[in-house]
Design a protein around this motif. Sequence first.
Motif, PDB file in Angstrom:
ATOM      1  N   LYS A   4      29.931  53.022  40.062  1.00  0.00           N
ATOM      2  CA  LYS A   4      30.181  52.886  41.494  1.00  0.00           C
ATOM      3  C   LYS A   4      30.060  51.428  41.927  1.00  0.00           C
ATOM      4  O   LYS A   4      30.877  50.915  42.665  1.00  0.00           O
ATOM      5  CB  LYS A   4      29.160  53.715  42.277  1.00  0.00           C
ATOM      6  CG  LYS A   4      29.639  55.093  42.651  1.00  0.00           C
ATOM      7  CD  LYS A   4      28.651  55.719  43.629  1.00  0.00           C
ATOM      8  CE  LYS A   4      28.917  57.213  43.770  1.00  0.00           C
ATOM      9  NZ  LYS A   4      27.904  57.848  44.604  1.00  0.00           N
ATOM     10  N   LEU A   5      29.015  50.772  41.436  1.00  0.00           N
ATOM     11  CA  LEU A   5      28.769  49.390  41.810  1.00  0.00           C
ATOM     12  C   LEU A   5      29.915  48.497  41.346  1.00  0.00           C
ATOM     13  O   LEU A   5      30.401  47.645  42.084  1.00  0.00           O
ATOM     14  CB  LEU A   5      27.457  48.918  41.186  1.00  0.00           C
ATOM     15  CG  LEU A   5      26.994  47.516  41.590  1.00  0.00           C
ATOM     16  CD1 LEU A   5      26.646  47.492  43.071  1.00  0.00           C
ATOM     17  CD2 LEU A   5      25.779  47.104  40.767  1.00  0.00           C
ATOM     18  N   GLU A   6      30.364  48.728  40.104  1.00  0.00           N
ATOM     19  CA  GLU A   6      31.461  47.927  39.564  1.00  0.00           C
ATOM     20  C   GLU A   6      32.744  48.181  40.344  1.00  0.00           C
ATOM     21  O   GLU A   6      33.489  47.256  40.645  1.00  0.00           O
ATOM     22  CB  GLU A   6      31.667  48.265  38.093  1.00  0.00           C
ATOM     23  CG  GLU A   6      32.751  47.412  37.446  1.00  0.00           C
ATOM     24  CD  GLU A   6      33.002  47.792  36.010  1.00  0.00           C
ATOM     25  OE1 GLU A   6      33.982  47.301  35.444  1.00  0.00           O
ATOM     26  OE2 GLU A   6      32.227  48.611  35.462  1.00  0.00           O
ATOM     27  N   ARG A   7      32.990  49.447  40.703  1.00  0.00           N
ATOM     28  CA  ARG A   7      34.207  49.795  41.434  1.00  0.00           C
ATOM     29  C   ARG A   7      34.233  49.119  42.805  1.00  0.00           C
ATOM     30  O   ARG A   7      35.240  48.566  43.206  1.00  0.00           O
ATOM     31  CB  ARG A   7      34.307  51.311  41.579  1.00  0.00           C
ATOM     32  CG  ARG A   7      35.620  51.754  42.197  1.00  0.00           C
ATOM     33  CD  ARG A   7      35.671  53.271  42.288  1.00  0.00           C
ATOM     34  NE  ARG A   7      35.563  53.876  40.964  1.00  0.00           N
ATOM     35  CZ  ARG A   7      35.304  55.159  40.765  1.00  0.00           C
ATOM     36  NH1 ARG A   7      35.117  55.961  41.791  1.00  0.00           N
ATOM     37  NH2 ARG A   7      35.238  55.646  39.552  1.00  0.00           N
ATOM     38  N   SER A   8      33.090  49.143  43.503  1.00  0.00           N
ATOM     39  CA  SER A   8      33.035  48.520  44.823  1.00  0.00           C
ATOM     40  C   SER A   8      33.150  47.000  44.696  1.00  0.00           C
ATOM     41  O   SER A   8      33.737  46.349  45.553  1.00  0.00           O
ATOM     42  CB  SER A   8      31.742  48.898  45.539  1.00  0.00           C
ATOM     43  OG  SER A   8      30.620  48.535  44.773  1.00  0.00           O
ATOM     44  N   PHE A   9      32.601  46.431  43.615  1.00  0.00           N
ATOM     45  CA  PHE A   9      32.706  44.995  43.383  1.00  0.00           C
ATOM     46  C   PHE A   9      34.157  44.594  43.170  1.00  0.00           C
ATOM     47  O   PHE A   9      34.628  43.613  43.750  1.00  0.00           O
ATOM     48  CB  PHE A   9      31.859  44.619  42.164  1.00  0.00           C
ATOM     49  CG  PHE A   9      31.966  43.169  41.791  1.00  0.00           C
ATOM     50  CD1 PHE A   9      31.366  42.196  42.580  1.00  0.00           C
ATOM     51  CD2 PHE A   9      32.662  42.786  40.654  1.00  0.00           C
ATOM     52  CE1 PHE A   9      31.452  40.861  42.233  1.00  0.00           C
ATOM     53  CE2 PHE A   9      32.751  41.450  40.312  1.00  0.00           C
ATOM     54  CZ  PHE A   9      32.151  40.493  41.096  1.00  0.00           C
ATOM     55  N   VAL A  10      34.875  45.362  42.363  1.00  0.00           N
ATOM     56  CA  VAL A  10      36.288  45.081  42.119  1.00  0.00           C
ATOM     57  C   VAL A  10      37.092  45.249  43.402  1.00  0.00           C
ATOM     58  O   VAL A  10      37.965  44.445  43.707  1.00  0.00           O
ATOM     59  CB  VAL A  10      36.840  46.003  41.003  1.00  0.00           C
ATOM     60  CG1 VAL A  10      38.349  45.888  40.898  1.00  0.00           C
ATOM     61  CG2 VAL A  10      36.174  45.655  39.674  1.00  0.00           C
ATOM     62  N   ALA A  11      36.775  46.280  44.179  1.00  0.00           N
ATOM     63  CA  ALA A  11      37.479  46.502  45.440  1.00  0.00           C
ATOM     64  C   ALA A  11      37.253  45.333  46.395  1.00  0.00           C
ATOM     65  O   ALA A  11      38.180  44.888  47.077  1.00  0.00           O
ATOM     66  CB  ALA A  11      37.010  47.807  46.072  1.00  0.00           C
ATOM     67  N   LEU A  12      36.027  44.825  46.445  1.00  0.00           N
ATOM     68  CA  LEU A  12      35.724  43.683  47.304  1.00  0.00           C
ATOM     69  C   LEU A  12      36.498  42.448  46.848  1.00  0.00           C
ATOM     70  O   LEU A  12      37.015  41.696  47.673  1.00  0.00           O
ATOM     71  CB  LEU A  12      34.217  43.413  47.258  1.00  0.00           C
ATOM     72  CG  LEU A  12      33.696  42.401  48.272  1.00  0.00           C
ATOM     73  CD1 LEU A  12      33.902  42.918  49.688  1.00  0.00           C
ATOM     74  CD2 LEU A  12      32.230  42.094  48.027  1.00  0.00           C
ATOM     75  N   ASN A  13      36.591  42.251  45.533  1.00  0.00           N
ATOM     76  CA  ASN A  13      37.368  41.121  45.017  1.00  0.00           C
ATOM     77  C   ASN A  13      38.833  41.245  45.401  1.00  0.00           C
ATOM     78  O   ASN A  13      39.464  40.261  45.777  1.00  0.00           O
ATOM     79  CB  ASN A  13      37.244  41.058  43.488  1.00  0.00           C
ATOM     80  CG  ASN A  13      35.978  40.346  43.075  1.00  0.00           C
ATOM     81  OD1 ASN A  13      35.257  39.821  43.905  1.00  0.00           O
ATOM     82  ND2 ASN A  13      35.706  40.336  41.789  1.00  0.00           N
ATOM     83  N   HIS A  14      39.399  42.439  45.296  1.00  0.00           N
ATOM     84  CA  HIS A  14      40.793  42.655  45.672  1.00  0.00           C
ATOM     85  C   HIS A  14      41.002  42.387  47.151  1.00  0.00           C
ATOM     86  O   HIS A  14      42.000  41.784  47.545  1.00  0.00           O
ATOM     87  CB  HIS A  14      41.211  44.083  45.325  1.00  0.00           C
ATOM     88  CG  HIS A  14      41.456  44.293  43.867  1.00  0.00           C
ATOM     89  ND1 HIS A  14      42.393  45.195  43.388  1.00  0.00           N
ATOM     90  CD2 HIS A  14      40.896  43.721  42.791  1.00  0.00           C
ATOM     91  CE1 HIS A  14      42.383  45.154  42.068  1.00  0.00           C
ATOM     92  NE2 HIS A  14      41.484  44.272  41.688  1.00  0.00           N
ATOM     93  N   LEU A  15      40.074  42.843  47.971  1.00  0.00           N
ATOM     94  CA  LEU A  15      40.177  42.618  49.405  1.00  0.00           C
ATOM     95  C   LEU A  15      40.135  41.123  49.716  1.00  0.00           C
ATOM     96  O   LEU A  15      40.951  40.631  50.509  1.00  0.00           O
ATOM     97  CB  LEU A  15      39.021  43.338  50.108  1.00  0.00           C
ATOM     98  CG  LEU A  15      39.018  43.235  51.630  1.00  0.00           C
ATOM     99  CD1 LEU A  15      40.258  43.909  52.206  1.00  0.00           C
ATOM    100  CD2 LEU A  15      37.763  43.866  52.190  1.00  0.00           C
ATOM    101  N   ALA A  16      39.218  40.406  49.089  1.00  0.00           N
ATOM    102  CA  ALA A  16      39.118  38.963  49.309  1.00  0.00           C
ATOM    103  C   ALA A  16      40.396  38.258  48.859  1.00  0.00           C
ATOM    104  O   ALA A  16      40.903  37.375  49.552  1.00  0.00           O
ATOM    105  CB  ALA A  16      37.909  38.414  48.556  1.00  0.00           C
TER     106      ALA A  16
END
Length: 34
Positions: A4-16
């Motif tokens: 979950k943590l990795e998925r949200s981290f990747v999602a945040l990177n994509h958003l940025a």
Amino acid sequence: RYEKLERSFVALNHLAAAIIAFRKVPTDVNILYG
């Protein structure tokens, strides 16, 4: 839990990355601001 943590981290990177990409587009062409 880590998945979950990795998925949200990747999602945040994509958003940025998307925000940075949209900010590089000229404002008269930018869809977000009409």
